[in-house]
Design a protein around this motif. Structure first.
Motif, PDB file in Angstrom:
ATOM      1  N   MET A   1       0.827  -1.182   0.000  1.00  0.00           N
ATOM      2  CA  MET A   1       0.000   0.000   0.000  1.00  0.00           C
ATOM      3  C   MET A   1       0.877   1.253   0.000  1.00  0.00           C
ATOM      4  N   SER A   2       0.384   2.260  -0.607  1.00  0.00           N
ATOM      5  CA  SER A   2       1.101   3.521  -0.693  1.00  0.00           C
ATOM      6  C   SER A   2       0.967   4.317   0.603  1.00  0.00           C
ATOM      7  N   ASP A   3       1.967   5.141   0.862  1.00  0.00           N
ATOM      8  CA  ASP A   3       1.896   6.041   2.009  1.00  0.00           C
ATOM      9  C   ASP A   3       1.304   7.381   1.615  1.00  0.00           C
ATOM     10  N   ARG A   4       1.069   7.571   0.327  1.00  0.00           N
ATOM     11  CA  ARG A   4       0.523   8.824  -0.164  1.00  0.00           C
ATOM     12  C   ARG A   4      -0.903   9.003   0.362  1.00  0.00           C
ATOM     13  N   SER A   5      -1.196  10.208   0.803  1.00  0.00           N
ATOM     14  CA  SER A   5      -2.521  10.507   1.305  1.00  0.00           C
ATOM     15  C   SER A   5      -3.487  10.710   0.148  1.00  0.00           C
ATOM     16  N   LEU A   6      -4.677  10.166   0.292  1.00  0.00           N
ATOM     17  CA  LEU A   6      -5.716  10.305  -0.722  1.00  0.00           C
ATOM     18  C   LEU A   6      -6.833  11.190  -0.191  1.00  0.00           C
ATOM     19  N   PHE A   7      -7.376  12.044  -1.061  1.00  0.00           N
ATOM     20  CA  PHE A   7      -8.542  12.844  -0.735  1.00  0.00           C
ATOM     21  C   PHE A   7      -9.695  12.350  -1.599  1.00  0.00           C
ATOM     22  N   LEU A   8     -10.754  11.881  -0.942  1.00  0.00           N
ATOM     23  CA  LEU A   8     -11.942  11.407  -1.638  1.00  0.00           C
ATOM     24  C   LEU A   8     -13.105  12.334  -1.315  1.00  0.00           C
ATOM     25  N   TYR A   9     -13.877  12.653  -2.339  1.00  0.00           N
ATOM     26  CA  TYR A   9     -15.032  13.529  -2.175  1.00  0.00           C
ATOM     27  C   TYR A   9     -16.281  12.667  -2.362  1.00  0.00           C
ATOM     28  N   ALA A  10     -17.170  12.712  -1.377  1.00  0.00           N
ATOM     29  CA  ALA A  10     -18.345  11.849  -1.367  1.00  0.00           C
ATOM     30  C   ALA A  10     -19.598  12.634  -1.722  1.00  0.00           C
ATOM     31  N   LEU A  11     -20.357  12.094  -2.667  1.00  0.00           N
ATOM     32  CA  LEU A  11     -21.595  12.707  -3.124  1.00  0.00           C
ATOM     33  C   LEU A  11     -22.765  11.835  -2.682  1.00  0.00           C
ATOM     34  N   CYS A  12     -23.685  12.431  -1.948  1.00  0.00           N
ATOM     35  CA  CYS A  12     -24.833  11.695  -1.427  1.00  0.00           C
ATOM     36  C   CYS A  12     -26.074  12.035  -2.243  1.00  0.00           C
ATOM     37  N   GLY A  13     -26.733  11.006  -2.751  1.00  0.00           N
ATOM     38  CA  GLY A  13     -27.930  11.199  -3.561  1.00  0.00           C
ATOM     39  C   GLY A  13     -29.148  11.596  -2.768  1.00  0.00           C
ATOM     40  N   SER A  14     -29.139  11.353  -1.481  1.00  0.00           N
ATOM     41  CA  SER A  14     -30.240  11.765  -0.615  1.00  0.00           C
ATOM     42  C   SER A  14     -29.829  13.031   0.116  1.00  0.00           C
ATOM     43  N   GLN A  15     -30.739  13.956   0.207  1.00  0.00           N
ATOM     44  CA  GLN A  15     -30.435  15.200   0.915  1.00  0.00           C
ATOM     45  C   GLN A  15     -30.927  15.187   2.360  1.00  0.00           C
ATOM     46  N   ARG A  16     -31.502  14.086   2.796  1.00  0.00           N
ATOM     47  CA  ARG A  16     -31.914  13.955   4.201  1.00  0.00           C
ATOM     48  C   ARG A  16     -30.667  13.823   5.069  1.00  0.00           C
ATOM     49  N   ARG A  17     -30.597  14.558   6.143  1.00  0.00           N
ATOM     50  CA  ARG A  17     -29.451  14.490   7.056  1.00  0.00           C
ATOM     51  C   ARG A  17     -29.300  13.117   7.693  1.00  0.00           C
ATOM     52  N   VAL A  18     -30.396  12.399   7.870  1.00  0.00           N
ATOM     53  CA  VAL A  18     -30.337  11.090   8.532  1.00  0.00           C
ATOM     54  C   VAL A  18     -30.576   9.945   7.540  1.00  0.00           C
ATOM     55  N   SER A  19     -30.258  10.151   6.300  1.00  0.00           N
ATOM     56  CA  SER A  19     -30.463   9.103   5.303  1.00  0.00           C
ATOM     57  C   SER A  19     -29.458   7.967   5.496  1.00  0.00           C
ATOM     58  N   THR A  20     -29.840   6.791   5.056  1.00  0.00           N
ATOM     59  CA  THR A  20     -28.927   5.662   5.145  1.00  0.00           C
ATOM     60  C   THR A  20     -27.740   5.839   4.192  1.00  0.00           C
TER      61      THR A  20
END
Length: 183
Positions: A1-20
């Motif tokens: 595994m690499s030691d390089r740090s990864l930045f991942l951006y997550a997109l949520c299809g539900s706009q409910r704050r408590v969505s699964t």
């Protein structure tokens, strides 16, 4: 595994704050290896309805901010419920804002699905995102069936998946695919 740090951006299809879907993205963020940081996009619900007349110099600030995060990301994570056999309108709207931009083509993407059903939305998203030239990393696919369960049962499933290494394994597979593409 690499030691390089990864930045991942997550997109949520539900706009409910408590969505699964959001809960699954939060679990990935909270249980990611130290070398992977995940930020969940909170801009999708604030985007105006897509209108090609508002692209270019008239592009809304929230669209620009989302696009800049996508550009900076090493990869994207998408978690999306199925609404009426389709992609939720707000999420499709966000994707429409990105179609003609240059931030998304060839960006690696992993799906994190929070339901035991919803295969139709996965197929629709695969079609849309492939058309947008995103690179879907199938071996990183994560399904954790949280939908329809109580908060306590959801928490127990997340804890079990974290302890069993399921969350970390998907993220490590995604990392490997990103690094292999980067050469």
């Amino acid at each position: 595994m690499s030691d390089r740090s990864l930045f991942l951006y997550a997109l949520c299809g539900s706009q409910r704050r408590v969505s699964t879907s959001r809960r699954l993205l939060e679990a990935l963020r909270d249980h990611a290896p130290e070398s992977i940081s995940i930020e969940i996009c909170d801009l999708i619900g604030d985007l105006p309805i897509f209108n090609p007349d508002d692209e270019g110099e008239r592009t809304p600030a929230d669209v620009i901010a989302m696009a800049e995060k996508i550009r900076a990301a090493d990869g994207l994570i998408v978690s999306c419920p199925e609404y009426a056999h389709g992609i939720p309108g707000g999420f499709k709207n966000a994707l429409d804002w990105l179609v003609s931009r240059d931030e998304v083509p060839f960006k690696p993407l992993m799906f994190a699905h929070a339901s035991h059903r919803g295969d139709l939305v996965l197929a629709l998203l695969t079609d849309v995102l492939s058309t947008m030239s995103l690179h879907i990393v199938e071996e990183a696919f994560l399904r954790l069936p949280l939908a329809g369960k109580t908060d306590e049962a959801q928490a127990a499933l997340v804890d079990e998946a974290a302890q069993d290494g399921v969350l970390r394994t998907s993220l490590e597979r995604f990392r490997r695919a990103i690094e292999e593409r980067a050469g």
